[in-house]
Design a protein around this motif. Structure first.
Motif, PDB file in Angstrom:
ATOM      1  N   ASP A   1       0.828  -1.204   0.000  1.00 14.08           N
ATOM      2  CA  ASP A   1       0.000   0.000   0.000  1.00 14.08           C
ATOM      3  C   ASP A   1       0.868   1.261   0.000  1.00 14.08           C
ATOM      4  O   ASP A   1       2.106   1.190   0.030  1.00 14.08           O
ATOM      5  N   GLY A   2       0.213   2.404  -0.048  1.00 10.49           N
ATOM      6  CA  GLY A   2       0.948   3.665  -0.141  1.00 10.49           C
ATOM      7  C   GLY A   2       1.765   3.999   1.081  1.00 10.49           C
ATOM      8  O   GLY A   2       2.816   4.640   0.975  1.00 10.49           O
ATOM      9  N   ILE A   3       1.308   3.582   2.265  1.00  9.38           N
ATOM     10  CA  ILE A   3       2.050   3.859   3.500  1.00  9.38           C
ATOM     11  C   ILE A   3       3.387   3.127   3.492  1.00  9.38           C
ATOM     12  O   ILE A   3       4.447   3.715   3.747  1.00  9.38           O
ATOM     13  N   ARG A   4       3.347   1.838   3.188  1.00  6.52           N
ATOM     14  CA  ARG A   4       4.595   1.058   3.156  1.00  6.52           C
ATOM     15  C   ARG A   4       5.507   1.529   2.039  1.00  6.52           C
ATOM     16  O   ARG A   4       6.736   1.587   2.204  1.00  6.52           O
ATOM     17  N   ALA A   5       4.914   1.882   0.905  1.00  3.88           N
ATOM     18  CA  ALA A   5       5.734   2.376  -0.209  1.00  3.88           C
ATOM     19  C   ALA A   5       6.396   3.694   0.153  1.00  3.88           C
ATOM     20  O   ALA A   5       7.579   3.909  -0.151  1.00  3.88           O
ATOM     21  N   ALA A   6       5.666   4.586   0.810  1.00  2.00           N
ATOM     22  CA  ALA A   6       6.242   5.872   1.214  1.00  2.00           C
ATOM     23  C   ALA A   6       7.413   5.667   2.165  1.00  2.00           C
ATOM     24  O   ALA A   6       8.461   6.314   2.032  1.00  2.00           O
ATOM     25  N   SER A   7       7.243   4.763   3.124  1.00  2.00           N
ATOM     26  CA  SER A   7       8.317   4.486   4.078  1.00  2.00           C
ATOM     27  C   SER A   7       9.554   3.941   3.370  1.00  2.00           C
ATOM     28  O   SER A   7      10.689   4.354   3.660  1.00  2.00           O
ATOM     29  N   ARG A   8       9.347   3.052   2.409  1.00  2.00           N
ATOM     30  CA  ARG A   8      10.470   2.455   1.665  1.00  2.00           C
ATOM     31  C   ARG A   8      11.161   3.516   0.804  1.00  2.00           C
ATOM     32  O   ARG A   8      12.405   3.581   0.757  1.00  2.00           O
ATOM     33  N   ILE A   9      10.381   4.332   0.115  1.00  2.00           N
ATOM     34  CA  ILE A   9      10.964   5.356  -0.761  1.00  2.00           C
ATOM     35  C   ILE A   9      11.755   6.368   0.054  1.00  2.00           C
ATOM     36  O   ILE A   9      12.877   6.748  -0.317  1.00  2.00           O
ATOM     37  N   LYS A  10      11.200   6.796   1.170  1.00  2.00           N
ATOM     38  CA  LYS A  10      11.888   7.782   2.004  1.00  2.00           C
ATOM     39  C   LYS A  10      13.152   7.198   2.631  1.00  2.00           C
ATOM     40  O   LYS A  10      14.136   7.911   2.842  1.00  2.00           O
ATOM     41  N   ARG A  11      13.126   5.913   2.902  1.00  2.00           N
ATOM     42  CA  ARG A  11      14.323   5.271   3.459  1.00  2.00           C
ATOM     43  C   ARG A  11      15.452   5.232   2.445  1.00  2.00           C
ATOM     44  O   ARG A  11      16.606   5.539   2.760  1.00  2.00           O
ATOM     45  N   ASP A  12      15.116   4.870   1.196  1.00  2.00           N
ATOM     46  CA  ASP A  12      16.144   4.692   0.176  1.00  2.00           C
ATOM     47  C   ASP A  12      16.478   5.964  -0.594  1.00  2.00           C
ATOM     48  O   ASP A  12      17.614   6.153  -1.036  1.00  2.00           O
ATOM     49  N   TRP A  13      15.470   6.842  -0.771  1.00  2.00           N
ATOM     50  CA  TRP A  13      15.678   8.077  -1.538  1.00  2.00           C
ATOM     51  C   TRP A  13      15.000   9.240  -0.813  1.00  2.00           C
ATOM     52  O   TRP A  13      13.928   9.702  -1.232  1.00  2.00           O
ATOM     53  N   PRO A  14      15.576   9.687   0.286  1.00  2.00           N
ATOM     54  CA  PRO A  14      14.909  10.717   1.115  1.00  2.00           C
ATOM     55  C   PRO A  14      14.661  12.034   0.392  1.00  2.00           C
ATOM     56  O   PRO A  14      13.829  12.833   0.832  1.00  2.00           O
ATOM     57  N   HIS A  15      15.363  12.272  -0.729  1.00  2.00           N
ATOM     58  CA  HIS A  15      15.169  13.535  -1.454  1.00  2.00           C
ATOM     59  C   HIS A  15      13.884  13.538  -2.278  1.00  2.00           C
ATOM     60  O   HIS A  15      13.424  14.610  -2.697  1.00  2.00           O
ATOM     61  N   ILE A  16      13.297  12.374  -2.531  1.00  5.24           N
ATOM     62  CA  ILE A  16      12.060  12.307  -3.308  1.00  5.24           C
ATOM     63  C   ILE A  16      10.892  12.733  -2.425  1.00  5.24           C
ATOM     64  O   ILE A  16      10.686  12.184  -1.344  1.00  5.24           O
ATOM     65  N   LYS A  17      10.130  13.707  -2.879  1.00  6.33           N
ATOM     66  CA  LYS A  17       8.978  14.190  -2.127  1.00  6.33           C
ATOM     67  C   LYS A  17       7.783  13.278  -2.370  1.00  6.33           C
ATOM     68  O   LYS A  17       7.585  12.783  -3.490  1.00  6.33           O
ATOM     69  N   ILE A  18       6.980  13.084  -1.341  1.00  5.89           N
ATOM     70  CA  ILE A  18       5.813  12.211  -1.452  1.00  5.89           C
ATOM     71  C   ILE A  18       4.567  12.941  -0.979  1.00  5.89           C
ATOM     72  O   ILE A  18       4.513  13.444   0.146  1.00  5.89           O
ATOM     73  N   MET A  19       3.572  12.992  -1.857  1.00  4.91           N
ATOM     74  CA  MET A  19       2.267  13.534  -1.486  1.00  4.91           C
ATOM     75  C   MET A  19       1.243  12.408  -1.573  1.00  4.91           C
ATOM     76  O   MET A  19       1.063  11.798  -2.622  1.00  4.91           O
ATOM     77  N   MET A  20       0.583  12.122  -0.455  1.00  5.84           N
ATOM     78  CA  MET A  20      -0.497  11.160  -0.473  1.00  5.84           C
ATOM     79  C   MET A  20      -1.734  11.851  -1.053  1.00  5.84           C
ATOM     80  O   MET A  20      -2.069  12.973  -0.663  1.00  5.84           O
ATOM     81  N   LEU A  21      -2.384  11.191  -2.000  1.00  7.57           N
ATOM     82  CA  LEU A  21      -3.614  11.707  -2.608  1.00  7.57           C
ATOM     83  C   LEU A  21      -4.666  10.619  -2.461  1.00  7.57           C
ATOM     84  O   LEU A  21      -4.581   9.575  -3.106  1.00  7.57           O
ATOM     85  N   THR A  22      -5.638  10.864  -1.598  1.00  9.56           N
ATOM     86  CA  THR A  22      -6.534   9.801  -1.188  1.00  9.56           C
ATOM     87  C   THR A  22      -7.921  10.325  -0.858  1.00  9.56           C
ATOM     88  O   THR A  22      -8.126  11.539  -0.769  1.00  9.56           O
ATOM     89  N   THR A  23      -8.859   9.413  -0.668  1.00 12.32           N
ATOM     90  CA  THR A  23     -10.194   9.788  -0.195  1.00 12.32           C
ATOM     91  C   THR A  23     -10.278   9.684   1.328  1.00 12.32           C
ATOM     92  O   THR A  23     -11.253  10.144   1.917  1.00 12.32           O
ATOM     93  N   PHE A  24      -9.270   9.080   1.955  1.00 16.45           N
ATOM     94  CA  PHE A  24      -9.313   8.836   3.390  1.00 16.45           C
ATOM     95  C   PHE A  24      -8.806  10.050   4.173  1.00 16.45           C
ATOM     96  O   PHE A  24      -7.685  10.514   3.945  1.00 16.45           O
ATOM     97  N   ARG A  25      -9.632  10.526   5.094  1.00 17.56           N
ATOM     98  CA  ARG A  25      -9.224  11.650   5.928  1.00 17.56           C
ATOM     99  C   ARG A  25      -9.352  11.329   7.414  1.00 17.56           C
ATOM    100  O   ARG A  25      -9.476  12.231   8.244  1.00 17.56           O
ATOM    101  N   ASP A  26      -9.334  10.030   7.749  1.00 23.14           N
ATOM    102  CA  ASP A  26      -9.393   9.617   9.144  1.00 23.14           C
ATOM    103  C   ASP A  26      -8.041   9.817   9.803  1.00 23.14           C
ATOM    104  O   ASP A  26      -6.985   9.786   9.151  1.00 23.14           O
TER     105      ASP A  26
END
Length: 204
Positions: free
Chosen positions: A60-85
């Motif tokens: 999912d996007g959460i695990r992917a974001a964590s992996r991307i930030k770990r390996d390439w911290p310079h890449i910015k990540i914006m979550m775009l979702t319907t979930f606002r909980d």
């Protein structure tokens, strides 16, 4: 800016690709249907930013974001979702997401927020901020922040980068950085995101 779009709905990917692709400074370099594919695209293409859904099959996007930030911290990540909980928001921010927007956002607004994120701002949808503000906080004492510091605080909360603030107030970027440090110290806050939350909380 070079953007990777990640969503398991092909229609969403195509719509974002067409609409954001009309922006003169945005290039959609690829789309991906899940987090694992997003990680591989980041490995090979090194996008400037990833626009990513949260709920997807497989990774999912959460695990992917964590992996991307770990390996390439310079890449910015914006979550775009319907979930606002609150749990989804907290998990995304803890994973290292630089922004959290809802799919209801209009394309011009989304493009502006992507630019702000690339410039270093933490970008949160107003409805997302409301989830992070369960209680009204007491405003800072009137003499705690100077009028200039209050204005800088407002601009940061609205998603402006240091460069945009400097241009708006006719001051140098170094002055903005120094002022931000002073504001965070006075209000005992950690970063720009907490500052934005504090600003909107006082006005909720």
């Amino acid at each position: 800016m070079r953007i990777l779009i990640v969503d398991d709905d092909p229609l969403v990917c195509r719509s974002l690709q067409v609409l954001l692709g009309r922006e003169p400074d945005i290039a959609i370099i690829a789309t991906a249907a899940d987090g694992a594919a997003a990680v591989e695209v980041c490995r090979s293409e090194q996008p400037d930013a990833v626009l990513m859904d949260i709920r997807m099959p497989g990774m999912d996007g959460i695990r992917a974001a964590s992996r991307i930030k770990r390996d390439w911290p310079h890449i910015k990540i914006m979550m775009l979702t319907t979930f606002r909980d609150r749990p989804s928001i907290d998990e995304a921010l803890q994973a290292g997401a630089d922004g959290y927007m809802l799919k209801s956002a209009q394309t011009p607004h989304l493009a502006r927020q992507l630019r702000a994120m690339l410039a270093g701002a933490s970008v949160l949808d107003r409805q997302v901020l409301e989830q992070l503000l369960p209680r009204r906080a007491p405003p800072p004492p009137p003499d705690m922040l100077t009028p200039r510091e209050l204005e800088i605080m407002r601009l940061i909360a609205e998603g402006c980068s240091n460069r945009e603030i400097a241009a708006a107030l006719y001051i140098g970027e170094g002055t903005v950085r120094n002022a931000l440090t002073v504001i965070l110290d006075k209000l005992e806050l950690r970063d720009r995101t907490q500052l934005a939350i504090r600003y909107w909380r006082e006005r909720s």
